[in-house]
Design a protein around this motif. Structure first.
Motif, PDB file in Angstrom:
ATOM      1  N   ALA A  19       0.876  -1.202   0.066  1.00 27.54           N
ATOM      2  CA  ALA A  19      -0.034  -0.056  -0.038  1.00 27.54           C
ATOM      3  C   ALA A  19       0.953   1.305   0.310  1.00 27.54           C
ATOM      4  O   ALA A  19       0.509   2.437  -0.711  1.00 27.54           O
ATOM      5  N   TYR A  20       1.950   1.242   0.744  1.00 28.82           N
ATOM      6  CA  TYR A  20       2.573   2.459   1.054  1.00 28.82           C
ATOM      7  C   TYR A  20       3.892   2.647   0.081  1.00 28.82           C
ATOM      8  O   TYR A  20       4.681   3.549   0.105  1.00 28.82           O
ATOM      9  N   VAL A  21       4.285   1.345  -0.391  1.00 29.20           N
ATOM     10  CA  VAL A  21       5.689   1.518  -1.137  1.00 29.20           C
ATOM     11  C   VAL A  21       5.729   0.958  -2.558  1.00 29.20           C
ATOM     12  O   VAL A  21       5.840   1.855  -3.648  1.00 29.20           O
ATOM     13  N   ARG A  22       4.935  -0.301  -2.687  1.00 29.46           N
ATOM     14  CA  ARG A  22       5.083  -0.954  -4.033  1.00 29.46           C
ATOM     15  C   ARG A  22       4.087  -0.254  -4.861  1.00 29.46           C
ATOM     16  O   ARG A  22       4.347   0.230  -6.142  1.00 29.46           O
ATOM     17  N   PHE A  23       2.787   0.094  -4.554  1.00 26.00           N
ATOM     18  CA  PHE A  23       1.647   0.513  -5.150  1.00 26.00           C
ATOM     19  C   PHE A  23       2.152   1.995  -5.501  1.00 26.00           C
ATOM     20  O   PHE A  23       2.086   2.047  -6.713  1.00 26.00           O
ATOM     21  N   PRO A  24       2.399   2.883  -4.654  1.00 19.37           N
ATOM     22  CA  PRO A  24       2.532   4.164  -5.127  1.00 19.37           C
ATOM     23  C   PRO A  24       3.866   4.367  -6.051  1.00 19.37           C
ATOM     24  O   PRO A  24       3.839   5.233  -7.300  1.00 19.37           O
ATOM     25  N   THR A  25       4.987   3.640  -5.855  1.00 19.27           N
ATOM     26  CA  THR A  25       5.997   3.529  -6.656  1.00 19.27           C
ATOM     27  C   THR A  25       5.672   3.139  -8.113  1.00 19.27           C
ATOM     28  O   THR A  25       6.088   3.766  -9.220  1.00 19.27           O
ATOM     29  N   MET A  26       5.284   2.058  -8.025  1.00 16.81           N
ATOM     30  CA  MET A  26       4.696   1.444  -9.510  1.00 16.81           C
ATOM     31  C   MET A  26       3.674   2.073 -10.208  1.00 16.81           C
ATOM     32  O   MET A  26       3.939   2.491 -11.502  1.00 16.81           O
ATOM     33  N   LEU A  27       2.769   3.091  -9.529  1.00 17.93           N
ATOM     34  CA  LEU A  27       1.796   3.953 -10.099  1.00 17.93           C
ATOM     35  C   LEU A  27       2.496   5.022 -11.002  1.00 17.93           C
ATOM     36  O   LEU A  27       2.262   5.276 -12.096  1.00 17.93           O
ATOM     37  N   ARG A  28       3.774   5.609 -10.366  1.00 15.68           N
ATOM     38  CA  ARG A  28       4.447   6.587 -10.903  1.00 15.68           C
ATOM     39  C   ARG A  28       5.235   5.993 -12.421  1.00 15.68           C
ATOM     40  O   ARG A  28       5.586   6.748 -13.313  1.00 15.68           O
ATOM     41  N   ILE A  29       5.523   4.740 -12.177  1.00 13.17           N
ATOM     42  CA  ILE A  29       6.082   4.210 -13.169  1.00 13.17           C
ATOM     43  C   ILE A  29       5.255   3.978 -14.533  1.00 13.17           C
ATOM     44  O   ILE A  29       5.655   4.029 -15.582  1.00 13.17           O
ATOM     45  N   VAL A  30       3.972   3.342 -14.101  1.00 11.11           N
ATOM     46  CA  VAL A  30       3.135   3.162 -15.366  1.00 11.11           C
ATOM     47  C   VAL A  30       2.428   4.146 -15.792  1.00 11.11           C
ATOM     48  O   VAL A  30       1.668   3.955 -16.928  1.00 11.11           O
ATOM     49  N   LEU A  31       2.324   5.311 -15.316  1.00 11.50           N
ATOM     50  CA  LEU A  31       1.308   6.484 -15.474  1.00 11.50           C
ATOM     51  C   LEU A  31       1.411   6.551 -16.779  1.00 11.50           C
ATOM     52  O   LEU A  31       0.143   6.945 -17.723  1.00 11.50           O
ATOM     53  N   PRO A  32       2.499   6.970 -17.619  1.00  8.67           N
ATOM     54  CA  PRO A  32       2.679   7.293 -18.906  1.00  8.67           C
ATOM     55  C   PRO A  32       1.908   6.075 -19.841  1.00  8.67           C
ATOM     56  O   PRO A  32       0.974   6.461 -20.851  1.00  8.67           O
ATOM     57  N   SER A  33       2.188   5.088 -19.640  1.00  4.90           N
ATOM     58  CA  SER A  33       1.614   3.953 -20.384  1.00  4.90           C
ATOM     59  C   SER A  33      -0.005   3.642 -20.005  1.00  4.90           C
ATOM     60  O   SER A  33      -0.857   3.313 -20.952  1.00  4.90           O
ATOM     61  N   LEU A  34      -0.291   4.089 -18.712  1.00  6.02           N
ATOM     62  CA  LEU A  34      -1.706   4.011 -18.485  1.00  6.02           C
ATOM     63  C   LEU A  34      -2.324   5.240 -19.282  1.00  6.02           C
ATOM     64  O   LEU A  34      -3.628   4.671 -19.756  1.00  6.02           O
ATOM     65  N   SER A  35      -1.960   6.213 -19.452  1.00  5.77           N
ATOM     66  CA  SER A  35      -2.586   7.458 -20.331  1.00  5.77           C
ATOM     67  C   SER A  35      -3.049   7.050 -21.649  1.00  5.77           C
ATOM     68  O   SER A  35      -4.043   6.663 -22.220  1.00  5.77           O
ATOM     69  N   ASN A  36      -2.026   6.021 -22.320  1.00  2.85           N
ATOM     70  CA  ASN A  36      -2.174   5.646 -23.528  1.00  2.85           C
ATOM     71  C   ASN A  36      -3.406   4.469 -23.497  1.00  2.85           C
ATOM     72  O   ASN A  36      -4.052   4.636 -24.335  1.00  2.85           O
ATOM     73  N   ALA A  37      -3.235   3.695 -22.385  1.00  6.15           N
ATOM     74  CA  ALA A  37      -4.310   2.603 -22.335  1.00  6.15           C
ATOM     75  C   ALA A  37      -5.700   3.284 -22.253  1.00  6.15           C
ATOM     76  O   ALA A  37      -6.681   2.679 -22.927  1.00  6.15           O
TER      77      ALA A  37
END
Lengths: 260, 223
Positions: free
Chosen positions: B137-155
């Motif tokens: 909740a506090y480390v993996r998810f928020p870190t992952m979210l920042r990594i995937v945000l650009p690809s998420l926008s495209n999707a």
């Protein structure tokens, strides 16, 4: 005489078929700074990571303040690996600072320090912030509390890493080559913070290649090679000793590296 | 050429397009939301789960990704009522289809993101005493979210555009509304120009909003 804060007895550990710790004993009395040196692959970092259960050990015992780290159950009797919840409670009292800093990249400096205080210690955010700011001030970063790790230099990041670990009031602090990833001119600022902690009586286990630092701060020096503890004693004595071939050759290489 | 461009017919039925657009946005929003839940849950299963579960997730991703979305829409809309015996309306059927489709794509995105979170940062979370759930909740998810945000926008933008396929099973979204106007006014060119403009503007707004979110979540990083 009271028991040492950390007592490691006959710890063995293999990665696959490679034996990385081959029956290591080590005592860390309260308030002392034990410095572990040795060539890469000697098992020193693995030993350190076993103390807070980031690595499991196969055999032997590691006790911090009387509590067995990796297992529960009777010594000698059947032992069971501890659950994640048990490990979390144990780790909360053991601080660690990493070679690569490992700050939480999405949190500011002060939030990095606060996370454990609020989520693990259950401290109210205002109180946690106050404590975090106190420690960031102690490591000389009162101007950088709202910066993200990506906006900090390596030395600053590592000082946040130290603040994050000590703010939890750990019983023992583990330092894993904390200056190895730093530019030479940034090493001093990090080591001076550690010197301050040592002067205040923080119990520490330190893995390092900084021999000057080891001599100045260490109360005990341990030389490891191939998963064995080869030599142990007061820093000055160990660093001057020449009766051990492997220690001598290691030290000569280190000196060479520093000169270059 | 004696065809005269005349948009008046389009404006006359503008409410068809307006309500169509509202439905398109709703379809996209709900499907993306469900898709994210599916994607995230399966990505965690893939990364942390038993090898056997890993294979199940891979199979789902492979099947969905290698079938055309249009075929999936037909398959679920006509197939499920005939074999399962329960009928549902076209809108529900489409939301189910697009959610499953979004899920399969988003598993890949989240999976790569979780794998890109440095093990050292997770160790740091362990070292301060966070439990596995807290680390997520506090480390993996928020870190992952920042990594995937650009690809998420495209999707997300792709999935918004994919809602136009719902028109084939008569879900009254934007493209269906446009078709209706075309059929009733024979003003195909005008309708498609207007609708293209609407998709363009909505896609552009969506992109701007996601870029803004990226900037809020990742200050100090320039892209």
């Amino acid at each position: 005489m009271t028991d040492p804060l950390v007592r490691i007895t006959q710890v063995k550990k293999s990665f696959g078929s490679t034996l990385v710790l081959d029956g290591v004993d080590l005592d860390v009395p309260k308030g002392e700074v034990v410095v572990v040196i040795g060539p890469s692959g000697s098992g020193k970092t693995t030993l350190l990571r076993c103390i807070n259960a980031l690595e499991t050990y196969d055999d032997g015992s590691i006790k911090v303040d009387g509590v067995e780290i990796g297992f529960r159950g009777e010594p000698g009797g059947p032992r069971k690996r501890r659950s994640d919840g048990e490990l979390a409670r144990i780790r909360a009292d053991i601080g660690m600072v990493f070679q690569q800093f490992n700050l939480f990249p999405h949190l500011t400096a002060v939030e990095n320090v606060m996370l454990g205080l609020t989520k693990v210690r259950g401290m109210p955010p205002a109180q946690a912030r106050e404590k975090a700011l106190h420690w960031l001030d102690r490591v000389g970063l009162s101007q950088k509390t709202a910066n993200l790790p990506s906006q900090l230099s390596g030395g600053q990041q590592q000082r946040v890493g130290i603040a994050r670990a000590v703010a939890m009031d750990p019983k023992v602090l583990l330092l894993d080559e904390i200056t190895s990833a730093l530019d030479p001119e940034l090493v001093g600022e990090v080591l001076s913070v550690v010197r301050g902690l040592a002067a205040e009586g923080m119990t520490m286990v330190v893995v390092t290649h900084e021999m000057t630092f080891a001599r100045d701060v260490g109360t005990q020096l341990v030389f490891m090679d191939h998963g064995h503890k080869i030599a142990e004693g007061p820093p000055n004595e160990i660093l001057r000793r020449s009766d051990n071939e492997r220690l001598r050759s290691f030290l000569s290489r280190i000196e060479f590296r520093q000169d270059g | 050429m004696n065809y005269h461009i005349n948009f008046n017919f389009v404006w006359k039925y503008a409410d068809k397009l307006y309500w169509g657009l509202v439905l398109s946005i709703e379809l996209a929003f709900i499907s993306i939301l469900i898709g994210c839940v599916i994607g995230l849950a399966l990505a965690v299963v893939y990364n942390d789960g038993h090898p056997w579960l890993k294979r199940v997730v891979s199979a789902y991703v492979e099947v969905v990704r290698n079938l055309p979305l249009l075929l999936l829409i037909y398959l679920i809309f006509y197939g499920i009522p005939s074999i399962g015996g329960f009928a549902f309306d076209a809108t529900e059927s489409f939301v189910l289809t697009l959610s499953l489709y979004a899920g399969a794509y988003l598993v890949e995105v989240f999976r790569a993101g979780l794998a890109a979170v440095s093990p050292g940062v997770i160790d740091a979370g362990k070292a301060i005493g966070l439990t596995a759930w807290q680390r997520f909740a506090y480390v993996r998810f928020p870190t992952m979210l920042r990594i995937v945000l650009p690809s998420l926008s495209n999707a997300f933008i792709s999935l918004f555009k994919d809602t136009s396929l719902a028109s084939v099973i008569a879900v009254p979204e934007l493209t269906f509304g446009a078709n209706w106007i075309k059929t009733n006014t024979f003003r195909a060119v005008e309708v498609w120009i207007v609708v293209a403009g609407v998709y363009l503007v909505v896609g552009w707004i969506l992109l701007a909003a996601l870029r803004l979110l990226e900037r809020v979540l990742m200050p100090g990083r320039r892209t």
